[in-house]
Design a protein around this motif. Structure first.
Motif, PDB file in Angstrom:
ATOM      1  N   VAL A   1      73.415 122.869  50.360  1.00 55.81           N
ATOM      2  CA  VAL A   1      73.693 121.770  49.432  1.00 55.81           C
ATOM      3  C   VAL A   1      75.062 121.965  48.796  1.00 55.81           C
ATOM      4  CG1 VAL A   1      72.923 120.562  47.379  1.00 55.81           C
ATOM      5  CG2 VAL A   1      71.250 121.511  48.984  1.00 55.81           C
ATOM      6  N   ILE A   2      75.250 123.147  48.261  1.00 57.74           N
ATOM      7  CA  ILE A   2      76.554 123.445  47.667  1.00 57.74           C
ATOM      8  C   ILE A   2      77.647 123.289  48.720  1.00 57.74           C
ATOM      9  CG2 ILE A   2      77.985 125.268  46.648  1.00 57.74           C
ATOM     10  CD1 ILE A   2      75.542 126.304  45.250  1.00 57.74           C
ATOM     11  N   GLY A   3      77.321 123.719  49.916  1.00 59.31           N
ATOM     12  CA  GLY A   3      78.290 123.638  51.005  1.00 59.31           C
ATOM     13  C   GLY A   3      78.770 122.227  51.231  1.00 59.31           C
ATOM     14  N   VAL A   4      77.826 121.313  51.362  1.00 56.88           N
ATOM     15  CA  VAL A   4      78.201 119.925  51.633  1.00 56.88           C
ATOM     16  C   VAL A   4      78.994 119.347  50.456  1.00 56.88           C
ATOM     17  CG1 VAL A   4      77.295 117.612  51.976  1.00 56.88           C
ATOM     18  CG2 VAL A   4      76.307 119.545  53.216  1.00 56.88           C
ATOM     19  N   VAL A   5      78.525 119.652  49.257  1.00 53.44           N
ATOM     20  CA  VAL A   5      79.233 119.157  48.073  1.00 53.44           C
ATOM     21  C   VAL A   5      80.650 119.716  48.044  1.00 53.44           C
ATOM     22  CG1 VAL A   5      79.299 119.207  45.561  1.00 53.44           C
ATOM     23  CG2 VAL A   5      77.135 118.852  46.758  1.00 53.44           C
ATOM     24  N   ALA A   6      80.761 121.011  48.341  1.00 51.03           N
ATOM     25  CA  ALA A   6      82.083 121.639  48.298  1.00 51.03           C
ATOM     26  C   ALA A   6      83.014 121.015  49.328  1.00 51.03           C
ATOM     27  CB  ALA A   6      81.952 123.136  48.548  1.00 51.03           C
ATOM     28  N   VAL A   7      82.469 120.733  50.501  1.00 52.89           N
ATOM     29  CA  VAL A   7      83.290 120.101  51.541  1.00 52.89           C
ATOM     30  C   VAL A   7      83.794 118.750  51.040  1.00 52.89           C
ATOM     31  CG1 VAL A   7      83.192 119.004  53.795  1.00 52.89           C
ATOM     32  CG2 VAL A   7      82.263 121.283  53.492  1.00 52.89           C
ATOM     33  N   ALA A   8      82.885 117.987  50.443  1.00 60.62           N
ATOM     34  CA  ALA A   8      83.277 116.670  49.932  1.00 60.62           C
ATOM     35  C   ALA A   8      84.347 116.803  48.869  1.00 60.62           C
ATOM     36  CB  ALA A   8      82.062 115.936  49.384  1.00 60.62           C
ATOM     37  N   ILE A   9      84.147 117.749  47.971  1.00 58.83           N
ATOM     38  CA  ILE A   9      85.118 117.914  46.887  1.00 58.83           C
ATOM     39  C   ILE A   9      86.471 118.352  47.455  1.00 58.83           C
ATOM     40  CG2 ILE A   9      85.725 119.322  44.878  1.00 58.83           C
ATOM     41  CD1 ILE A   9      82.749 119.324  44.165  1.00 58.83           C
ATOM     42  N   THR A  10      86.419 119.264  48.409  1.00 62.86           N
ATOM     43  CA  THR A  10      87.674 119.711  49.019  1.00 62.86           C
ATOM     44  C   THR A  10      88.415 118.534  49.633  1.00 62.86           C
ATOM     45  OG1 THR A  10      86.523 121.741  49.592  1.00 62.86           O
ATOM     46  CG2 THR A  10      88.667 121.397  50.601  1.00 62.86           C
ATOM     47  N   TYR A  11      87.668 117.715  50.353  1.00 65.49           N
ATOM     48  CA  TYR A  11      88.333 116.595  51.004  1.00 65.49           C
ATOM     49  C   TYR A  11      88.898 115.628  49.967  1.00 65.49           C
ATOM     50  CZ  TYR A  11      89.550 113.472  54.752  1.00 65.49           C
ATOM     51  OH  TYR A  11      90.272 112.722  55.634  1.00 65.49           O
ATOM     52  N   ALA A  12      88.104 115.385  48.918  1.00 65.18           N
ATOM     53  CA  ALA A  12      88.581 114.488  47.859  1.00 65.18           C
ATOM     54  C   ALA A  12      89.850 115.056  47.237  1.00 65.18           C
ATOM     55  CB  ALA A  12      87.503 114.304  46.808  1.00 65.18           C
ATOM     56  N   ALA A  13      89.863 116.367  47.051  1.00 64.09           N
ATOM     57  CA  ALA A  13      91.054 116.986  46.471  1.00 64.09           C
ATOM     58  C   ALA A  13      92.248 116.788  47.392  1.00 64.09           C
ATOM     59  CB  ALA A  13      90.814 118.475  46.236  1.00 64.09           C
ATOM     60  N   GLU A  14      92.014 116.876  48.697  1.00 59.95           N
ATOM     61  CA  GLU A  14      93.116 116.664  49.635  1.00 59.95           C
ATOM     62  C   GLU A  14      93.662 115.240  49.529  1.00 59.95           C
ATOM     63  OE1 GLU A  14      94.618 118.836  51.379  1.00 59.95           O
ATOM     64  OE2 GLU A  14      93.263 120.549  51.314  1.00 59.95           O
ATOM     65  N   ILE A  15      92.739 114.290  49.403  1.00 58.66           N
ATOM     66  CA  ILE A  15      93.195 112.899  49.243  1.00 58.66           C
ATOM     67  C   ILE A  15      94.011 112.762  47.970  1.00 58.66           C
ATOM     68  CG2 ILE A  15      92.459 110.498  48.976  1.00 58.66           C
ATOM     69  CD1 ILE A  15      89.934 111.194  50.492  1.00 58.66           C
ATOM     70  N   PHE A  16      93.526 113.402  46.946  1.00 54.10           N
ATOM     71  CA  PHE A  16      94.223 113.330  45.666  1.00 54.10           C
ATOM     72  C   PHE A  16      95.634 113.912  45.798  1.00 54.10           C
ATOM     73  CE2 PHE A  16      95.322 115.564  41.707  1.00 54.10           C
ATOM     74  CZ  PHE A  16      95.450 114.462  40.881  1.00 54.10           C
ATOM     75  N   ILE A  17      95.711 115.083  46.391  1.00 53.26           N
ATOM     76  CA  ILE A  17      97.021 115.723  46.578  1.00 53.26           C
ATOM     77  C   ILE A  17      97.934 114.796  47.376  1.00 53.26           C
ATOM     78  CG2 ILE A  17      98.229 117.659  47.686  1.00 53.26           C
ATOM     79  CD1 ILE A  17      96.707 118.731  45.440  1.00 53.26           C
ATOM     80  N   ASP A  18      97.358 114.201  48.397  1.00 51.05           N
ATOM     81  CA  ASP A  18      98.110 113.279  49.239  1.00 51.05           C
ATOM     82  C   ASP A  18      98.758 112.194  48.390  1.00 51.05           C
ATOM     83  OD1 ASP A  18      99.019 112.125  51.572  1.00 51.05           O
ATOM     84  OD2 ASP A  18      97.237 110.892  51.811  1.00 51.05           O
TER      85      ASP A  18
END
Lengths: 634, 132, 126, 161, 359, 287
Positions: F232-249
């Motif tokens: 569960v944490i894994g999936v959430v972390a993946v989502a957050i990581t990706y969101a952070a990448e979009i944000f950085i973008d």
């Protein structure tokens, strides 16, 4: 034993014979025939001893040893003469010192200079013999036509081809001797022979630059030779504990601390011969020699003698700080030489730097010396020898055809010399791409270094080093595959025969990749097992995957047939500028310009001027450290 | 200072939702002054030709005899000079923009103005002061 | 008047041009523009300068085909105007630092503003 | 082959300014920005003819541009549509009489849609692109039909040889 | 010799909104030679002056460039007025000033967007253009055109802005300024933006002056030249000080424009406050006879319309020297030494307006 | 046969997931810019469209290289989801990318060429960190096999925060997001046109796009490995990581290649190696 002696002596015979052969066709016949014999003999050797493990032979010692000393003295005199002729006094000093040390060794410790067995063979030696016997002789075959053309292209160079082929075959003999000798005195003798042959062949063209570089190589290798003799003296002096000059006994010696010092010294000799930093400059200078020389001596065989000796001694190095720092010399060399290779556009220099880098990597594995690393190191030696010789020979062939050894001039080779381009492609892929050889070894090395204390340093070195390796190889590959338009094919009409060695070596590259599980299980693993009691091997599943990848790479080109039909061809995008097929456009100031696509060399960041000095300094410190650490361990 | 100066805007955008005007679902924004396109009232045009002469890109053509008023929409730059210059108020500037077309045709209008009994020519001369 | 600005215009002979321009350069003027006008059979070339909003004009009158020396040696940026002079008017300007050889502004008809439509290709920068 | 018309949902545009006054030009760019956001329709301004489906040209054609426009048009893979934006692109507009203006875009390449206006508004440009989509779809149908017949003839030829 | 890459850059290129062409010669990615060539937008509209009446030519002048449209019309009108000795009513002068500054706002915001786009900062591009739209809305509301206003004419202006609209504009200025300042903060303070801009394309004050640079390009190098100081239109009444930065790099040029956005907002505010009552235009009679170099400060710098009348209703000559033309020498000097990635940034840093340049 | 299921599922589902992720990405990006953005399924429309286009090439060879690229990306992703050896997977990935680069070289066009060079620089920038990440996971879980790493009960992220951050840095390069989208960009405007993909069009470009989807799913899978002790944490972390990448973008300008290389190498050198050094010190101390 007969096979061994045959392999050492037969090339000498051929060498002498070639002194009297002046016609190219005849020479070609002789060389090709003897290549066949030598290659066959080394394969016979494989079949004879592959399953045997280490076998020792008590070869005639007294007379041979005496002859060797005599030849050594003769060589020293020759060096003194050459040094005086070309006013290189450092070479004279080193030769004299070395000769004096040998005399000292012979006179003082004559009683201790007997090995139980002078010759031996084990799987590692077989591997080396195969490399020398097959690749070495193929290069010799290639060299016949190459040298003929070479002289046509360089009329100013004195034709000394008889000397050239004499030295070449003498060299092959020396290499065989080197890997078969169990007597370290013998090893040293053959070692010196290779030094001299290298000196002679680098200076072949007799230009000022060639002579200068030949002496550079000579001096650096003599430096290693001196260290070698000192190590021998040390070993002889401590014979009861160290085992004297009997290689097998030295390696099996109980007191690791004692033999660490000679090991470090011989390791130093290996470092000079393998042209690791700070001695890399001699190998770069050696690139003035005709290309077959570069292929034979300076990539696939002679420099391998340096790492051969390191790998031989790696059980001694294993787990010691001395070994660690020698390994670091290799590691630093690997990363620095790879980085400098980025900034080179001369194909031979790129190959030279890559050779230095890979020798460094092998040295790193040998220095740290755990069983997996030794496995990886031997694998590296094999793959490197095959792929690199192909690349050198290919570069030579391209140079004669295209008129340049600059990578930029190889642009569009796939159109101009499609067969050659494919062979070069395979060779380069062999150097760094996944299912091919070098990468397997790197991969194994990473897995091994993880388990070594402080192996992290090497992992970092490997991580960065392979990254830069990808860069300089891939951009070269890119040049080869660029489909340039309106360029003519220049493949046909040039010398015909040298293609044969190229085809064979290309086949060997693919064969080693396909057969590497077999090579590993029949030759490398038994050797490692014999030394360490454990061995590394790749997981079955991974081998399967790699074979799958190879299969895909072999099958996918078929897809070309699919594309040929339907696609519509358009010129390249040029910012809307009407583009001609050869990419000319009307530029500013009323000039017609041609699009130039050149690779990046990033000289500002990876240039020789920027990186060599720091690398050399670090390596020097590390070498000194290895001695100090060996001393401390004592 | 900082590496993420844009954060504020990004967060505001995320919170505030898009500002996009949902054209074509929502009609285009216009205002009373918008210069969309010129229309003619053929009933009041007296074919004086002033509009045609003033037009900076010669989009308007008048054929007095045939009573035709033509406008090439693809030339018209909607500057409104003709509207300002028309002494009879026959031309008006509409706010709507014209739709794209797939074929380039010249728009024709037949002038239906019928000359009244007592012609008044004075005001026209006055406003066309620069004719010389 | 909408704008209150002094604009002075000084006529200058062809041979004095470079010297005059040098003088203005030494006086701290910046080159504002070089522009041509067709005055019926001849060209009037205006070299405009400015210093603290003091607008000064050197006016050179040349016939067609007369070579005009470049002032790009004094004002490096003059090449844009001089290339334009050549490309639109066909005035041969000699010694431009960046010579576009008639490609600065490429026109459908050559030298559209030229009085003779001959242009100066043949005598440029021998 | 496929009967799904993805083309209509993903028209990628290439914009070239052929001697426009910048008026229409910046309005084309304005279409990309939040207020008009043509990405709603899947439109991306690719800037690369090899990727583009719709060529938007603003401004009339001048001497130097002729070859450029022709080249860009040629570089676009079929099916493709050309939209001339603004009075200048359609006829040369106010600059029609200038010595360096050849005329509208249709003097050089076939134009499928004309968008009037000076400068054409973003809304008009959107309308123009939407009109172009219909034409694009027609061309696609024609193309896949043609491709099929071509394929068949090729098969026939292939068998005979 | 090091290996050199030769790349044709433009005329069609996604980072160039307008066609300009540069032959780039690169070593790795470092530009060693860059010669721009232009001519892709050359229409030859100077010659139209002989075909259009001098009052009509203002429409052509407007279309020299769709970004600086109003300024061109203003410059042309002022030139004709100067030749004919016409004094424009005060209200017209103030209205001209407001529209000028609105144009400057929209041009600068447009440029900021393109500049951000040149650095690969898409969001910033979107934001700048979003703000620009509110300026365009004002322009449309007051003139009827978004980018081509068509409101300036010889002798005055064609349209008035009603008091109601003026008040509304005044009200919206404050929030608008706040938004602009937020935007400006990103340009001036964001580290990645600074990394891309600082120390890039540096031209010192003396060199910029010697090269004849104008506008923000010159002011970014510390040359305080701004034609608005001559006090045309209402600038003389409003009081005006040019924005000057001294670093001479792309960052300084960007900073000048960002600060000019603020300055323009302030000027509009003051112009609305001081708006006099009165007529919009004067009747224009007769034909121009004489010559004048009309100068106006465009968003990109000083534009010059050299107008010459010979007593007919057609002018004899209109020669338009646009700011970008004067800044091209700067560009040629700035490009060598930059990285390929910086080429669009450097090119955009002079705010090239090619359709102006080539006319 | 678990591994086979993983591989087959990846081969089938990854394009779907990758396309959806791309769609979500574009939507969120648009929202961050105050726009409505394209429909969620837009990436699929795009790829579908590309397959409808005419096949246009500069040289036929380019199609071959891109096909190999796609196949090897898919293969290495499949190996990953089959639980294979992480290092081998990393190398297979490099192989795939080299083929993309060769495709760009083969067309022999100026922008393609520069794109290829830059892609290689990118490759050089992220490679060390990827290897270090694999080694880091090995140090924590004692296995290079994805299957073992995924099955671990050790919260790898707690031991490898630096490595994770370093990996996140190079993830920006791999996802082709600003500030490191130097060789080709999702955004239209770039100084090298479309860089490496400039000359690819129609179905070839579609293949590149699909390969990119595969790759993204693989990369997110890699991110998941850091959190795999708790799905569960894994999936959430993946989502957050990706969101952070979009944000950085969305909040950064694109940097020059020098900075990209430096960032990649510094991330590996400081975050990655630093973390691993501490970790190995701890393990030595513990042992």
């Amino acid at each position: 034993m007969q096979t061994l002696l045959f392999l050492i002596l037969f090339p000498i015979l051929v060498a002498c014979l070639l002194l009297f052969v002046k016609r190219t066709t005849l020479r070609y016949a002789v060389v090709a025939l003897s290549a066949l014999v030598i290659g066959g003999a080394s394969i016979y050797l494989l079949m004879q001893y592959a399953l045997e493990g280490a076998v020792y032979f008590a070869a005639p010692s007294e007379a041979a040893s005496l002859a060797m000393v005599a030849i050594e003295m003769g060589l020293a005199l020759f060096i003194v003469y050459m040094g005086a002729k070309f006013k290189n006094y450092l070479a004279i000093v080193l030769a004299v010192v070395q000769a004096a040390l040998v005399v000292y060794l012979e006179t003082t410790f004559s009683g201790n200079l007997h090995a139980v067995n002078n010759l031996f063979i084990d799987q590692f030696s077989i591997i080396m013999a195969l490399i020398i016997g097959i690749i070495g002789s193929l290069i010799a075959v290639y060299a016949v036509r190459y040298m003929e053309t070479y002289h046509r292209h360089h009329p100013e160079v004195r034709d000394r081809q008889t000397m050239f082929f004499f030295v070449t075959f003498a060299f092959l003999a020396a290499m065989f001797g080197l890997v078969f000798s169990n007597n370290l005195m013998w090893v040293f003798f053959f070692w010196e022979i290779t030094t001299i042959t290298s000196f002679l062949l680098i200076g072949y063209s007799e230009t000022e630059e060639a002579t200068k570089n030949a002496f550079l190589a000579l001096v650096m290798n003599l430096l290693g030779g001196v260290a070698f003799v000192v190590a021998l003296i040390f070993l002889a002096a401590t014979e009861p504990v160290s085992g004297g000059i009997d290689l097998a006994r030295v390696l099996a010696s109980g007191d690791a601390a004692i033999i660490l010092i000679p090991a470090a010294l011989i390791g130093f000799a290996g470092i000079t011969k393998a042209a690791l930093m700070p001695f890399s400059s001699w190998l770069l200078g050696a690139m003035v020699a005709p290309t077959p020389v570069s292929a034979l001596l300076h990539s696939s065989t002679m420099v391998k003698a340096g790492v051969y000796i390191l790998v031989r001694f790696s059980p001694v190095f294993a787990g010691t700080f001395t070994g660690f720092s020698i390994g670091l010399v290799g590691g630093v060399t690997f990363v620095v030489a790879s980085a400098i290779a980025i900034s080179q556009s001369n194909a031979k220099l790129v190959l030279a730097y890559s050779t230095i880098a890979n020798l460094g990597l092998i040295a790193a594995c040998a220095g740290v010396g755990n069983y997996m690393l030794v496995w990886a190191a031997i694998l590296l030696i094999v793959f490197h020898a095959v792929a690199k010789s192909l690349l050198f020979l290919g570069t030579g062939a391209i140079e004669h055809r295209v008129g340049s050894r600059d990578i930029e001039d190889m642009e569009g080779l796939i159109v101009r010399m499609p067969k050659m381009a494919v062979m070069m492609f395979i060779g380069i892929a062999g150097m760094f791409l996944a299912p091919f050889g070098m990468l397997i070894s790197k991969w194994a090395a990473i897995e091994a270094f993880v388990q070594v204390p402080f192996g992290l340093v090497f992992i970092a070195i490997l991580a960065y080093g392979s990254a830069v390796t990808v860069f300089f190889w891939a951009k070269w590959m890119g040049k080869l595959v660029a489909v340039t338009r309106e360029t003519e094919r220049v493949e046909k009409g040039f010398f015909e025969e040298p293609w044969a060695p190229l085809y064979i070596i290309t086949g060997l590259v693919i064969a080693t990749v396909l057969l590497f599980p077999v090579i590993s299980s029949t030759l490398i693993e038994p050797y490692v097992l014999a030394i360490y009691g454990v061995t590394a091997r790749l997981a079955q599943a991974n081998v399967g995957i790699m074979l799958l990848m190879i299969a895909l790479l072999l099958i996918l080109p078929v897809s070309f047939l699919l594309f040929r039909r339907s696609a519509k061809h358009l010129p390249a995008y040029m910012g809307g500028r009407p583009a001609t097929p050869d990419l000319h456009f009307a530029g500013s100031l009323g000039l017609t310009r041609e699009v130039q696509t050149r690779n990046y060399y990033l000289t500002e960041y990876f240039g020789e001027a920027k990186l060599f000095l720091p690398g050399a300094v670090v390596c020097t410190i590390l070498i000194l450290a290895s001695w100090v650490l060996a001393g401390v361990a004592l | 200072m900082g590496i993420f100066q844009m954060t504020k805007t990004v967060l505001r955008n995320l919170a505030g939702g898009p500002v996009t005007r949902q054209y074509p679902a929502v009609p285009a924004r216009t205002c009373p002054l918008t210069r969309g396109h010129v229309t003619i009232d053929p009933a009041t045009c007296r074919s004086c030709g002033l509009c045609s002469r003033r037009c900076p890109c010669e989009a308007i053509r008048i054929e007095k005899e045939e009573k035709v008023w033509e406008i090439d929409r693809m030339r018209c730059i909607a500057c409104g000079d003709c509207v300002e210059g028309c002494p009879f108020g026959s031309l008006t500037m509409e706010q709507e923009y014209l739709p794209p077309v797939v074929e380039h045709v010249v728009e024709r209008h037949t002038i239906t103005y019928v000359k009244p009994e007592k012609p008044e020519k004075k005001p026209k001369e006055e406003s066309a002061g620069e004719s010389a | 008047m909408t704008v209150n600005e002094e604009q002075t215009t000084i006529s200058v002979a062809l041979e004095d041009l470079v010297r005059e321009v040098e003088g203005l350069h030494a006086g701290g003027y910046r080159l504002v523009q070089i522009g041509c006008t067709d005055i019926g059979g001849a060209y009037e070339v205006n070299y405009s300068f400015d210093k603290d909003y003091q607008f000064k004009n050197l006016r050179l009158t040349v016939g067609p085909e007369t070579e005009v020396p470049s002032v790009s040696g004094i004002y490096w940026g003059a090449f844009v105007y001089e290339n334009e002079m050549h490309d639109l008017f066909g005035i041969p300007v000699t010694g431009i630092n960046i010579d576009f050889k008639g490609t600065f502004i490429k026109t459908a008809e050559k030298y559209p503003f030229s009085v003779t439509r001959l242009g100066g290709d043949r005598c440029r920068n021998a | 082959m496929s009967t799904m018309a993805f083309l209509k949902r993903s028209p990628w545009i290439l914009h070239y300014d052929a001697s426009s006054c910048n008026g229409c030009d910046i309005e084309v760019l304005a279409c990309l920005t939040p207020l008009y956001d043509v990405e709603r329709f899947g439109i991306i301004n690719t800037g690369n003819p090899k990727h583009a489906d719709i060529l938007l040209i603003t401004g009339g054609i001048n001497e130097l541009n002729k070859a450029v426009v022709r080249n860009l048009y040629e570089q676009m893979p079929e099916p493709k549509v050309v939209v001339a934006i603004g009075a200048c692109a359609a006829t040369g507009g106010i600059f029609r009489e200038c010595y360096n203006i050849t005329g509208g875009v249709d003097k050089v390449i076939p134009v499928d849609v004309y968008v009037p206006g000076c400068a054409a508004r973003p809304e008009q440009i959107i309308d123009g692109v939407v009109t172009a989509l219909g034409i694009l779809e027609e061309k696609r149908m024609k193309m896949s039909g043609a491709a099929q017949t071509k394929e068949e003839t090729r098969h026939a030829v292939g068998e005979s040889t | 010799m090091p290996e050199r890459i030769v790349v044709p850059f433009g005329p069609q290129h996604p980072v160039l909104p307008e066609p300009i062409h540069v032959d780039l010669v690169l070593e790795d990615e470092k530009v060693v030679e860059a010669i721009p060539s232009i001519g892709y937008i050359h229409r030859g509209l100077e010659q139209l002056v002989q075909k259009r009446e001098y009052t009509e030519y203002v429409y052509v002048a407007e279309r020299i460039c769709g970004i600086c449209s109003f300024m061109h019309a203003l410059c042309y009108s002022q030139g004709v007025e100067q030749i004919m000795g016409i004094e424009v009513p005060d209200r017209a002068k103030y209205l001209r000033t407001i529209w000028s500054e609105c144009s400057r706002l929209h041009s600068h915001l447009l440029w900021l967007g393109l500049f951000a786009d040149g650095m690969g900062f898409e969001n910033l591009f979107m934001r700048s253009w979003q703000l620009r739209e509110s300026v365009l809305d004002v322009l449309e509301d007051t003139t009827g055109g978004r980018v081509i206003q068509g409101t300036c004419k010889v002798g005055g202006v064609r349209r008035d802005i009603g008091q109601e609209k003026l008040d509304e504009m005044h009200h919206t200025l404050d929030p608008f300024e706040q938004q602009c300042r937020d935007l400006g903060d990103v340009f001036l303070n964001d580290e990645t933006v600074k990394y891309r801009l600082q120390g890039l394309g540096v031209i010192g004050k003396d060199e910029a002056y010697a090269l004849g640079a104008v506008g923000p390009t010159a002011r970014g190098s510390g040359v305080p030249v701004d034609i608005r100081e001559t006090g045309y239109a209402a600038y003389g009444d409003l009081g005006f000080k040019p924005v000057v930065e001294t670093a001479g790099d792309c960052y300084a040029r960007c900073a000048v424009r960002v600060k000019e956005v603020y300055a323009s907002i302030d000027l509009i505010r003051r112009a609305i406050d001081g708006m006099p009552e009165g007529p919009l235009d004067v009747k224009v009679k007769g034909t121009p006879d004489g010559e004048y170099f009309s100068r106006v400060e465009q968003p990109r710098g000083e534009v010059i319309h050299y107008l010459r009348g010979d007593g007919t209703k057609h002018l004899a000559r209109a020669r338009i020297r646009t700011p970008t033309l004067a800044n091209i020498p700067m560009l040629v000097k700035m490009l060598p030494g930059a990285q390929l990635a910086d080429v669009p940034v450097v090119v955009l840093s002079i705010d090239p307006c090619i359709s102006c340049t080539e006319r | 046969m678990n591994w086979l299921i993983g591989a087959v599922l990846f081969l089938i589902l990854a394009p779907v997931a990758g396309g959806l992720i791309a769609g979500i990405d574009r939507k969120i990006t648009a929202r961050m810019q105050g726009r409505v953005g394209p429909p969620l399924l837009q990436p699929f429309y795009d790829v579908g469209k590309l397959f409808e286009k005419e096949n246009v090439v500069v040289t036929t060879a380019q199609n071959f290289y891109v096909l190999v690229y796609l196949i090897f990306i898919a293969l290495s992703g499949a190996l990953f989801f089959a639980g294979g050896d992480l290092l081998l997977i990393v190398f297979a990935f490099t192989l795939a990318h080299v083929f993309l680069v060769l495709g760009a070289y083969a067309v022999h066009s100026p922008y393609s060429h520069i794109g290829a060079e830059r892609e290689l620089i990118q490759l050089m920038a992220y490679e060390p960190m990827v290897i270090l990440a694999a080694v880091g996971l090995y140090m924590v879980t004692n296995s290079f096999y994805v299957a073992d790493i995924a099955a671990t009960t050790v919260p790898a992220i707690l031991y490898l925060p630096g490595v994770f951050l370093g990996f996140a840095t190079i993830l920006t390069i791999k996802l082709r997001k600003s500030p490191f989208d130097i060789s080709t960009s999702h955004h239209a405007h770039q100084e090298i046109v479309k860089g490496i993909t400039t000359e690819f069009s129609g179905s070839t470009l579609a293949q590149v796009e699909i390969a990119h989807w595969y790759e993204n799913v693989f990369l997110l899978g890699f991110v998941y490995l850091f959190f795999s002790w708790n799905p569960v944490i894994g999936v959430v972390a993946v989502a957050i990581t990706y969101a952070a990448e979009i944000f950085i973008d969305n909040v950064t300008a694109r940097v020059r290649w020098q900075a990209a290389l430096k960032s990649g190498w510094l991330a590996a050198g400081i975050l990655g190696l630093g973390n691993l050094a501490i970790l190995s010190y701890m393990m030595l101390g513990g042992a």
